[in-house]
Motif scaffolding. Structure first.
Motif, PDB file in Angstrom:
ATOM      1  N   GLY A   1       7.124 -10.372 -14.520  1.00  0.00           N
ATOM      2  CA  GLY A   1       7.995 -11.185 -15.177  1.00  0.00           C
ATOM      3  C   GLY A   1       9.542 -10.953 -14.802  1.00  0.00           C
ATOM      4  O   GLY A   1      10.450 -11.064 -15.628  1.00  0.00           O
ATOM      5  N   VAL A   2       9.791 -10.578 -13.421  1.00  0.00           N
ATOM      6  CA  VAL A   2      11.006 -10.647 -12.900  1.00  0.00           C
ATOM      7  C   VAL A   2      11.012 -11.447 -11.679  1.00  0.00           C
ATOM      8  O   VAL A   2      10.214 -11.981 -10.903  1.00  0.00           O
ATOM      9  CB  VAL A   2      11.472  -8.937 -12.454  1.00  0.00           C
ATOM     10  CG1 VAL A   2      11.588  -8.105 -13.428  1.00  0.00           C
ATOM     11  CG2 VAL A   2      10.365  -8.262 -11.434  1.00  0.00           C
TER      12      VAL A   2
ATOM     13  N   GLN B   1       8.193  -3.512 -20.277  1.00  0.00           N
ATOM     14  CA  GLN B   1       7.167  -2.800 -21.572  1.00  0.00           C
ATOM     15  C   GLN B   1       8.140  -2.487 -22.310  1.00  0.00           C
ATOM     16  O   GLN B   1       8.029  -2.833 -23.683  1.00  0.00           O
ATOM     17  CB  GLN B   1       6.335  -2.112 -21.011  1.00  0.00           C
ATOM     18  CG  GLN B   1       5.134  -2.632 -20.603  1.00  0.00           C
ATOM     19  CD  GLN B   1       3.993  -1.656 -20.047  1.00  0.00           C
ATOM     20  OE1 GLN B   1       4.325  -0.308 -19.988  1.00  0.00           O
ATOM     21  NE2 GLN B   1       2.687  -1.937 -19.427  1.00  0.00           N
ATOM     22  N   ARG B   2       9.316  -1.724 -22.003  1.00  0.00           N
ATOM     23  CA  ARG B   2      10.107  -1.229 -23.243  1.00  0.00           C
ATOM     24  C   ARG B   2      11.328  -1.791 -23.188  1.00  0.00           C
ATOM     25  O   ARG B   2      12.479  -1.395 -24.100  1.00  0.00           O
ATOM     26  CB  ARG B   2      10.544   0.373 -22.635  1.00  0.00           C
ATOM     27  CG  ARG B   2       9.288   1.331 -22.672  1.00  0.00           C
ATOM     28  CD  ARG B   2       9.821   2.713 -22.495  1.00  0.00           C
ATOM     29  NE  ARG B   2      10.186   2.901 -21.221  1.00  0.00           N
ATOM     30  CZ  ARG B   2      11.436   3.439 -20.944  1.00  0.00           C
ATOM     31  NH1 ARG B   2      12.626   3.307 -21.919  1.00  0.00           N
ATOM     32  NH2 ARG B   2      12.115   3.705 -19.694  1.00  0.00           N
ATOM     33  N   GLY B   3      11.452  -2.983 -22.607  1.00  0.00           N
ATOM     34  CA  GLY B   3      12.838  -3.604 -23.088  1.00  0.00           C
ATOM     35  C   GLY B   3      14.078  -3.537 -22.054  1.00  0.00           C
ATOM     36  O   GLY B   3      15.145  -3.775 -22.613  1.00  0.00           O
ATOM     37  N   VAL B   4      14.101  -2.605 -21.277  1.00  0.00           N
ATOM     38  CA  VAL B   4      15.138  -2.169 -20.396  1.00  0.00           C
ATOM     39  C   VAL B   4      15.392  -3.350 -19.743  1.00  0.00           C
ATOM     40  O   VAL B   4      14.505  -4.145 -19.047  1.00  0.00           O
ATOM     41  CB  VAL B   4      14.758  -0.996 -19.354  1.00  0.00           C
ATOM     42  CG1 VAL B   4      16.180  -0.885 -18.509  1.00  0.00           C
ATOM     43  CG2 VAL B   4      14.316   0.293 -20.400  1.00  0.00           C
TER      44      VAL B   4
ATOM     45  N   THR C   1       0.898  -1.205  -0.074  1.00  0.00           N
ATOM     46  CA  THR C   1       0.056  -0.187  -0.098  1.00  0.00           C
ATOM     47  C   THR C   1       0.805   1.195  -0.020  1.00  0.00           C
ATOM     48  O   THR C   1       0.197   2.312  -0.097  1.00  0.00           O
ATOM     49  CB  THR C   1      -0.766   0.102   1.252  1.00  0.00           C
ATOM     50  OG1 THR C   1      -0.048   0.097   2.430  1.00  0.00           O
ATOM     51  CG2 THR C   1      -1.533  -1.107   1.504  1.00  0.00           C
ATOM     52  N   TRP C   2       2.083   1.071   0.191  1.00  0.00           N
ATOM     53  CA  TRP C   2       2.980   2.154   0.259  1.00  0.00           C
ATOM     54  C   TRP C   2       3.335   3.060  -1.157  1.00  0.00           C
ATOM     55  O   TRP C   2       3.498   2.339  -2.037  1.00  0.00           O
ATOM     56  CB  TRP C   2       4.206   2.148   1.098  1.00  0.00           C
ATOM     57  CG  TRP C   2       3.988   1.638   2.652  1.00  0.00           C
ATOM     58  CD1 TRP C   2       2.865   1.876   3.066  1.00  0.00           C
ATOM     59  CD2 TRP C   2       5.023   1.815   3.464  1.00  0.00           C
ATOM     60  NE1 TRP C   2       3.108   1.252   4.387  1.00  0.00           N
ATOM     61  CE2 TRP C   2       4.324   1.527   4.635  1.00  0.00           C
ATOM     62  CE3 TRP C   2       6.361   2.186   3.478  1.00  0.00           C
ATOM     63  CZ2 TRP C   2       4.972   1.704   6.109  1.00  0.00           C
ATOM     64  CZ3 TRP C   2       7.154   1.931   4.747  1.00  0.00           C
ATOM     65  CH2 TRP C   2       6.317   1.774   5.944  1.00  0.00           C
ATOM     66  N   ALA C   3       3.137   4.269  -1.080  1.00  0.00           N
ATOM     67  CA  ALA C   3       3.540   5.015  -2.286  1.00  0.00           C
ATOM     68  C   ALA C   3       5.060   4.479  -3.133  1.00  0.00           C
ATOM     69  O   ALA C   3       5.078   4.364  -4.253  1.00  0.00           O
ATOM     70  CB  ALA C   3       3.684   6.485  -2.266  1.00  0.00           C
ATOM     71  N   LYS C   4       5.976   4.436  -2.262  1.00  0.00           N
ATOM     72  CA  LYS C   4       7.095   4.110  -2.695  1.00  0.00           C
ATOM     73  C   LYS C   4       7.346   2.698  -3.476  1.00  0.00           C
ATOM     74  O   LYS C   4       7.834   2.550  -4.524  1.00  0.00           O
ATOM     75  CB  LYS C   4       8.217   3.870  -1.456  1.00  0.00           C
ATOM     76  CG  LYS C   4       9.797   3.947  -1.856  1.00  0.00           C
ATOM     77  CD  LYS C   4      10.602   4.023  -0.548  1.00  0.00           C
ATOM     78  CE  LYS C   4      11.988   3.960  -1.012  1.00  0.00           C
ATOM     79  NZ  LYS C   4      12.939   3.904   0.329  1.00  0.00           N
ATOM     80  N   THR C   5       6.347   1.820  -2.998  1.00  0.00           N
ATOM     81  CA  THR C   5       6.224   0.508  -3.504  1.00  0.00           C
ATOM     82  C   THR C   5       5.506   0.502  -4.949  1.00  0.00           C
ATOM     83  O   THR C   5       5.964   0.160  -5.939  1.00  0.00           O
ATOM     84  CB  THR C   5       5.323  -0.501  -2.813  1.00  0.00           C
ATOM     85  OG1 THR C   5       5.867  -0.337  -1.149  1.00  0.00           O
ATOM     86  CG2 THR C   5       5.507  -1.897  -3.267  1.00  0.00           C
ATOM     87  N   GLN C   6       4.668   1.600  -4.979  1.00  0.00           N
ATOM     88  CA  GLN C   6       3.684   1.471  -6.266  1.00  0.00           C
ATOM     89  C   GLN C   6       4.822   2.429  -7.092  1.00  0.00           C
ATOM     90  O   GLN C   6       4.599   2.113  -8.443  1.00  0.00           O
ATOM     91  CB  GLN C   6       2.609   2.356  -5.935  1.00  0.00           C
ATOM     92  CG  GLN C   6       1.497   1.617  -5.309  1.00  0.00           C
ATOM     93  CD  GLN C   6       0.956   0.452  -5.743  1.00  0.00           C
ATOM     94  OE1 GLN C   6       0.856   0.290  -6.878  1.00  0.00           O
ATOM     95  NE2 GLN C   6       0.933  -0.682  -4.910  1.00  0.00           N
TER      96      GLN C   6
ATOM     97  N   MET D   1       7.932   1.489 -12.394  1.00  0.00           N
ATOM     98  CA  MET D   1       9.227   1.717 -12.942  1.00  0.00           C
ATOM     99  C   MET D   1       9.635   0.299 -13.535  1.00  0.00           C
ATOM    100  O   MET D   1       9.842   0.223 -14.675  1.00  0.00           O
ATOM    101  CB  MET D   1      10.115   2.243 -12.145  1.00  0.00           C
ATOM    102  CG  MET D   1      11.660   2.297 -12.873  1.00  0.00           C
ATOM    103  SD  MET D   1      13.026   2.512 -11.816  1.00  0.00           S
ATOM    104  CE  MET D   1      12.950   0.814 -10.954  1.00  0.00           C
ATOM    105  N   VAL D   2       9.362  -0.557 -12.679  1.00  0.00           N
ATOM    106  CA  VAL D   2       9.725  -2.201 -13.379  1.00  0.00           C
ATOM    107  C   VAL D   2       8.854  -2.554 -14.569  1.00  0.00           C
ATOM    108  O   VAL D   2       9.313  -3.024 -15.610  1.00  0.00           O
ATOM    109  CB  VAL D   2       9.665  -3.086 -12.334  1.00  0.00           C
ATOM    110  CG1 VAL D   2       9.811  -4.535 -12.617  1.00  0.00           C
ATOM    111  CG2 VAL D   2      10.443  -2.707 -11.146  1.00  0.00           C
ATOM    112  N   ARG D   3       7.432  -2.157 -14.287  1.00  0.00           N
ATOM    113  CA  ARG D   3       6.570  -2.253 -15.281  1.00  0.00           C
ATOM    114  C   ARG D   3       6.827  -1.562 -16.678  1.00  0.00           C
ATOM    115  O   ARG D   3       6.876  -2.305 -17.774  1.00  0.00           O
ATOM    116  CB  ARG D   3       5.144  -1.978 -14.818  1.00  0.00           C
ATOM    117  CG  ARG D   3       4.040  -2.530 -16.055  1.00  0.00           C
ATOM    118  CD  ARG D   3       2.434  -2.163 -15.499  1.00  0.00           C
ATOM    119  NE  ARG D   3       2.774  -0.499 -14.985  1.00  0.00           N
ATOM    120  CZ  ARG D   3       1.580  -0.049 -14.397  1.00  0.00           C
ATOM    121  NH1 ARG D   3       0.655  -0.697 -13.848  1.00  0.00           N
ATOM    122  NH2 ARG D   3       1.792   1.320 -14.049  1.00  0.00           N
TER     123      ARG D   3
END
Ligand code: XIL
Length: 299
Positions: A228-229, A193-196, A177-182, A187-189
């Motif tokens: 997917g990580v 999506q962009r192949g980083v 529930t924390w903003a930092k987690t979200q 970022m990871v999503r």
């Protein structure tokens, strides 16, 4: 099973600890570490100030002591850490803009080339998000080089050692529930999506009275894995070391197939960066605490 490492291995996971090179001469320390753990993170020795004390002059003496101890004793190594706002050498602290961006790239290449093929997971970027409700990036000299510094770090890392799993690592990101987690999740999503090139997310899991363990940690691990990580618990310690919390964290990792393993941030309470919290699995005299038994029984 009779050790944490052997018990974790039953499900294909590892159980690790942070190792301080300065303690490798202490037989009580090396006896416990050698027996119980099969993964090692250098507590400070692979950080930026340790590995590149002067620009372009790398020093791997202390990092190699930890790595060689791990290899001799049959343990895998988590590399920690390549790009971070903290524990930067003075020369890096005083850089900004393009020169800092280049210094970061050169640092990642230099360290990862030295350790190429020997590191299972690298914490490429550490602690890039701000605490609190903003969900923003943490202000730092690296962040001020441009928001893309994190993806540049990961692309540089992939090229330097293609065999290492590349992780983003942070704290106060265990509670879903924390903003930092979200913010970290977004970022990871986006990276996926962009192949980083990102392979894993490390959850430090420094639990204390201000940021206590919450049972939604398992939801967090599941949701990141679904992107997917892989996920890993990278620096676990718990103020007061309640056996129930240690068992819960262990069960959370076991419940998520992409949870690679658990690392505790030190061996004995007296080795901890927060000794006053007595947060670890062994007492200062080397005896096992109730939390140790709880973890062993959960694994
Ligand atoms: C800590 C070490 O344990 C201390 O010895 C050192 O003085 C400061 O750093 N998050 C991290 C770790 O990623 O590198 C930190 O380690 C603890 C918090």
């Amino acid at each position: 099973e009779s050790t944490l490492a052997a018990a974790a291995a039953q499900s294909g996971r590892y159980f690790g600890t942070a190792i301080a090179s300065g303690r490798l001469g202490d037989p009580s320390y090396t006896t416990i570490a050698g027996r119980e753990f099969n993964s090692v993170t250098a507590e400070n020795e692979m950080k930026i100030d340790a590995t590149e004390p002067r620009r372009g002059q790398f020093d791997f003496a202390a990092g190699d002591r930890v790595l060689n101890w791990a290899v001799r004793n049959g343990k895998q190594v988590r590399g920690h850490t390549l790009a971070w706002h903290s524990q930067q050498p003075g020369w890096m602290q005083s850089l900004s803009g393009g020169p800092l961006r280049q210094a970061m790239i050169d640092h990642i290449k230099g360290v990862m080339t030295h350790y190429k093929g020997k590191i299972a997971q690298w914490d490429v970027v550490n602690e890039a998000f701000a605490d609190g409700s903003s969900g923003a990036r943490r202000d730092s000299n690296l962040q001020r080089t441009g928001n893309d510094w994190i993806e540049v770090a990961f692309r540089t890392a992939r090229a330097a050692d293609p065999a290492a799993k590349l992780c983003y690592n942070d704290y106060n990101v265990e509670n879903w529930t924390w903003a930092k987690t979200q913010a970290m999740y977004a970022m990871v999503r986006d990276f996926k999506q962009r192949g980083v090139p990102i392979d894993c997310v490390g959850f430090q899991a420094h639990f204390n009275n201000d940021s206590p363990y919450n049972s939604n940690f398992r939801t967090t691990l599941r949701n990141f894995a679904a992107l997917g990580v892989d996920v890993a618990i990278t620096e676990l310690d718990v103020q007061g070391a309640p056996a129930t919390t240690y068992a819960n964290v262990t069960n959370d990792c076991l419940a998520v197939s992409r949870c690679l393993g658990i690392t505790v941030w030190g061996v004995r309470d007296t080795d901890s960066w927060r000794p006053e919290h007595t947060p670890l699995l062994f007492n200062g005299d080397g005896s096992k605490k109730p939390a140790y038994t709880a973890v062993l029984n959960a694994l």
